[in-house]
Design a protein around this motif. Sequence first.
Motif, PDB file in Angstrom:
ATOM      1  N   VAL A 165       0.831  -1.214   0.000  1.00  0.00           N
ATOM      2  CA  VAL A 165       0.000   0.000   0.000  1.00  0.00           C
ATOM      3  C   VAL A 165       0.863   1.262   0.000  1.00  0.00           C
ATOM      4  N   GLY A 166       0.267   2.327  -0.537  1.00  0.00           N
ATOM      5  CA  GLY A 166       0.954   3.616  -0.562  1.00  0.00           C
ATOM      6  C   GLY A 166       2.160   3.643  -1.472  1.00  0.00           C
ATOM      7  N   ARG A 167       2.159   2.779  -2.495  1.00  0.00           N
ATOM      8  CA  ARG A 167       3.328   2.668  -3.373  1.00  0.00           C
ATOM      9  C   ARG A 167       2.911   2.618  -4.842  1.00  0.00           C
ATOM     10  N   GLU A 168       3.868   2.964  -5.681  1.00  0.00           N
ATOM     11  CA  GLU A 168       3.690   2.790  -7.117  1.00  0.00           C
ATOM     12  C   GLU A 168       4.238   1.422  -7.503  1.00  0.00           C
ATOM     13  N   HIS A 169       3.506   0.723  -8.372  1.00  0.00           N
ATOM     14  CA  HIS A 169       3.899  -0.624  -8.781  1.00  0.00           C
ATOM     15  C   HIS A 169       4.060  -0.700 -10.292  1.00  0.00           C
ATOM     16  N   ALA A 170       4.867  -1.645 -10.717  1.00  0.00           N
ATOM     17  CA  ALA A 170       5.116  -1.834 -12.146  1.00  0.00           C
ATOM     18  C   ALA A 170       4.101  -2.824 -12.705  1.00  0.00           C
ATOM     19  N   GLY A 171       3.082  -2.302 -13.380  1.00  0.00           N
ATOM     20  CA  GLY A 171       2.090  -3.158 -14.007  1.00  0.00           C
ATOM     21  C   GLY A 171       2.533  -3.570 -15.396  1.00  0.00           C
ATOM     22  N   ILE A 172       1.814  -4.502 -15.981  1.00  0.00           N
ATOM     23  CA  ILE A 172       2.195  -5.011 -17.288  1.00  0.00           C
ATOM     24  C   ILE A 172       1.968  -3.980 -18.388  1.00  0.00           C
ATOM     25  N   GLN A 173       1.132  -2.971 -18.109  1.00  0.00           N
ATOM     26  CA  GLN A 173       0.938  -1.881 -19.071  1.00  0.00           C
ATOM     27  C   GLN A 173       1.546  -0.570 -18.578  1.00  0.00           C
ATOM     28  N   GLY A 174       2.338  -0.643 -17.537  1.00  0.00           N
ATOM     29  CA  GLY A 174       2.943   0.570 -16.993  1.00  0.00           C
ATOM     30  C   GLY A 174       2.612   0.716 -15.523  1.00  0.00           C
ATOM     31  N   PRO A 175       3.149   1.743 -14.884  1.00  0.00           N
ATOM     32  CA  PRO A 175       2.983   1.893 -13.437  1.00  0.00           C
ATOM     33  C   PRO A 175       1.558   2.254 -13.032  1.00  0.00           C
ATOM     34  N   PHE A 176       1.175   1.799 -11.847  1.00  0.00           N
ATOM     35  CA  PHE A 176      -0.081   2.216 -11.223  1.00  0.00           C
ATOM     36  C   PHE A 176       0.181   2.368  -9.734  1.00  0.00           C
ATOM     37  N   ARG A 177      -0.632   3.175  -9.086  1.00  0.00           N
ATOM     38  CA  ARG A 177      -0.405   3.481  -7.674  1.00  0.00           C
ATOM     39  C   ARG A 177      -1.524   2.910  -6.811  1.00  0.00           C
ATOM     40  N   MET A 178      -1.135   2.261  -5.730  1.00  0.00           N
ATOM     41  CA  MET A 178      -2.069   1.740  -4.744  1.00  0.00           C
ATOM     42  C   MET A 178      -2.050   2.674  -3.533  1.00  0.00           C
ATOM     43  N   ASP A 179      -3.210   3.194  -3.143  1.00  0.00           N
ATOM     44  CA  ASP A 179      -3.233   4.164  -2.048  1.00  0.00           C
ATOM     45  C   ASP A 179      -3.116   3.465  -0.691  1.00  0.00           C
ATOM     46  N   ALA A 180      -3.190   4.241   0.373  1.00  0.00           N
ATOM     47  CA  ALA A 180      -2.979   3.707   1.714  1.00  0.00           C
ATOM     48  C   ALA A 180      -4.044   2.707   2.132  1.00  0.00           C
ATOM     49  N   HIS A 181      -5.196   2.736   1.471  1.00  0.00           N
ATOM     50  CA  HIS A 181      -6.267   1.781   1.767  1.00  0.00           C
ATOM     51  C   HIS A 181      -6.202   0.535   0.875  1.00  0.00           C
ATOM     52  N   GLY A 182      -5.251   0.514  -0.040  1.00  0.00           N
ATOM     53  CA  GLY A 182      -5.159  -0.620  -0.951  1.00  0.00           C
ATOM     54  C   GLY A 182      -6.054  -0.500  -2.157  1.00  0.00           C
ATOM     55  N   ASP A 183      -6.505   0.735  -2.470  1.00  0.00           N
ATOM     56  CA  ASP A 183      -7.370   0.976  -3.628  1.00  0.00           C
ATOM     57  C   ASP A 183      -6.565   1.550  -4.787  1.00  0.00           C
ATOM     58  N   VAL A 184      -7.046   1.287  -6.001  1.00  0.00           N
ATOM     59  CA  VAL A 184      -6.358   1.695  -7.225  1.00  0.00           C
ATOM     60  C   VAL A 184      -7.371   2.335  -8.163  1.00  0.00           C
ATOM     61  N   VAL A 185      -6.948   3.318  -8.930  1.00  0.00           N
ATOM     62  CA  VAL A 185      -7.792   3.898  -9.976  1.00  0.00           C
ATOM     63  C   VAL A 185      -7.141   3.587 -11.316  1.00  0.00           C
ATOM     64  N   ARG A 186      -7.921   2.950 -12.201  1.00  0.00           N
ATOM     65  CA  ARG A 186      -7.411   2.584 -13.523  1.00  0.00           C
ATOM     66  C   ARG A 186      -8.338   3.126 -14.596  1.00  0.00           C
ATOM     67  N   LYS A 187      -7.768   3.417 -15.751  1.00  0.00           N
ATOM     68  CA  LYS A 187      -8.538   3.917 -16.880  1.00  0.00           C
ATOM     69  C   LYS A 187      -9.386   2.797 -17.468  1.00  0.00           C
ATOM     70  N   LEU A 188     -10.624   3.142 -17.850  1.00  0.00           N
ATOM     71  CA  LEU A 188     -11.481   2.201 -18.554  1.00  0.00           C
ATOM     72  C   LEU A 188     -11.340   2.385 -20.056  1.00  0.00           C
ATOM     73  N   SER A 189     -11.491   1.293 -20.786  1.00  0.00           N
ATOM     74  CA  SER A 189     -11.623   1.377 -22.236  1.00  0.00           C
ATOM     75  C   SER A 189     -12.852   0.565 -22.620  1.00  0.00           C
ATOM     76  N   PHE A 190     -13.245   0.639 -23.879  1.00  0.00           N
ATOM     77  CA  PHE A 190     -14.477  -0.031 -24.312  1.00  0.00           C
ATOM     78  C   PHE A 190     -14.219  -0.832 -25.581  1.00  0.00           C
ATOM     79  N   LEU A 191     -14.899  -1.980 -25.654  1.00  0.00           N
ATOM     80  CA  LEU A 191     -14.752  -2.904 -26.766  1.00  0.00           C
ATOM     81  C   LEU A 191     -16.097  -3.100 -27.458  1.00  0.00           C
ATOM     82  N   ARG A 192     -16.039  -3.410 -28.745  1.00  0.00           N
ATOM     83  CA  ARG A 192     -17.229  -3.822 -29.487  1.00  0.00           C
ATOM     84  C   ARG A 192     -16.901  -5.128 -30.198  1.00  0.00           C
ATOM     85  N   VAL A 193     -17.837  -6.057 -30.205  1.00  0.00           N
ATOM     86  CA  VAL A 193     -17.621  -7.318 -30.900  1.00  0.00           C
ATOM     87  C   VAL A 193     -17.784  -7.087 -32.400  1.00  0.00           C
ATOM     88  N   GLN A 194     -16.738  -7.397 -33.147  1.00  0.00           N
ATOM     89  CA  GLN A 194     -16.753  -7.292 -34.605  1.00  0.00           C
ATOM     90  C   GLN A 194     -16.094  -8.538 -35.180  1.00  0.00           C
TER      91      GLN A 194
END
Length: 377
Positions: free
Chosen positions: A337-366
């Motif tokens: 917690v409270g650290r930046e981590h190396a994710g497979i798509q780049g760094p992300f940060r986990m706050d002191a509560h163990g929560d993370v905010v990540r960007k959403l993307s959207f897919l369509r079946v084609q």
Amino acid sequence: MQRRHAMKRLGAAALLAAGGSLVQGCKPAAPLKIGFLGGLSGKFADLGIEERNAVLLTLERFNASTPLPSGPVQLLEGDDAQDPAQAQAALRKLAEQGVEVVIGPATSSIAMVVTPLAQELGLLLVSPTATTARLSSKADALVRVCSDTAANGAAAARVHQAQLKPQRYAGLVDEANADYTQSWMAAYDQDAARAGMEKAVSLTMHSQRQPDHDALAAQLLAGRPELVTLCCSSVDAAALIQRLRQRDAQVPIAAAAWAATGRTIELAGRAAEGVVFEQYYDTDHQGAEFLAFMKTFAERFSQQPAFAAVLACDAARIVLAALQAGARRAGMREALVGREHAGIQGPFRMDAHGDVVRKLSFLRVQDGRFQSTGWAA
């Protein structure tokens, strides 16, 4: 003379004891163990199996490239079968087997059940996909690598309104995983209302009680919606998409990320064409490490990986990095917690509560595959 012999015997015994201590002190440390907890059987097993496979692949690559002095890190599996009692029993067994940390669970409803038990056992849960907002902002035994449902549901509503432009929508949630679905749809409804969207139909079902998908589809369409939004598993989403398409070939359909696995396309077939899915990672990412993981996963398991695999890979990566840095069971939470981590798509940060905010993307079946829409939130 007898006393001298006795002293010699005592001295010899002391030397043997000391030698034994030295030998014991030179023994290699026992291999470290990590646990996995998820649904490996039952209706929602596609989610748990995909996460387990991603953890296994990540662990194998770690053991091959970054060996620890104690030897290869071992993975022990627990099947929760999306059943509270079985989940608690599986977690207790993992604790008894001496795991340092547990990756999982996969669903929010199981996370609600096992988090207090993990606290009692002094064992940290690192969940890839338990997104319920009910576990946000808490200093408990659960941390995660995904955003919570409040953020995701609200973002999905904004994107759907901006891109699909419905005035009226119908929504359905599965109460079998209510801690996820209800909080996701509540946030979706709130932001949809702010954007001027009217909710024409609001339905619930329980996927483990043999729902009538045809009747549900009829009810969803009864309010003449311009969008149908589903928050349920891949199996039920596929069945509903088929029934909806049989009744209305044109109505737009969108689904929350829980349904964004390959099983939905496999089961729904051509009916899935055009359906929009929320997604927890950047599907257009071109990083070499990400592309290599996706390719290796598909070749190894004969399955195209989706969000569960990507997030489980990140969960495994941060756990293994903590073990490599010396963290063990008692200090695992503090190591993450409270650290930046190396994710497979780049760094992300986990706050002191163990929560993370990540960007959403959207897919369509084609053409029978998930394709990026280019939308993001």
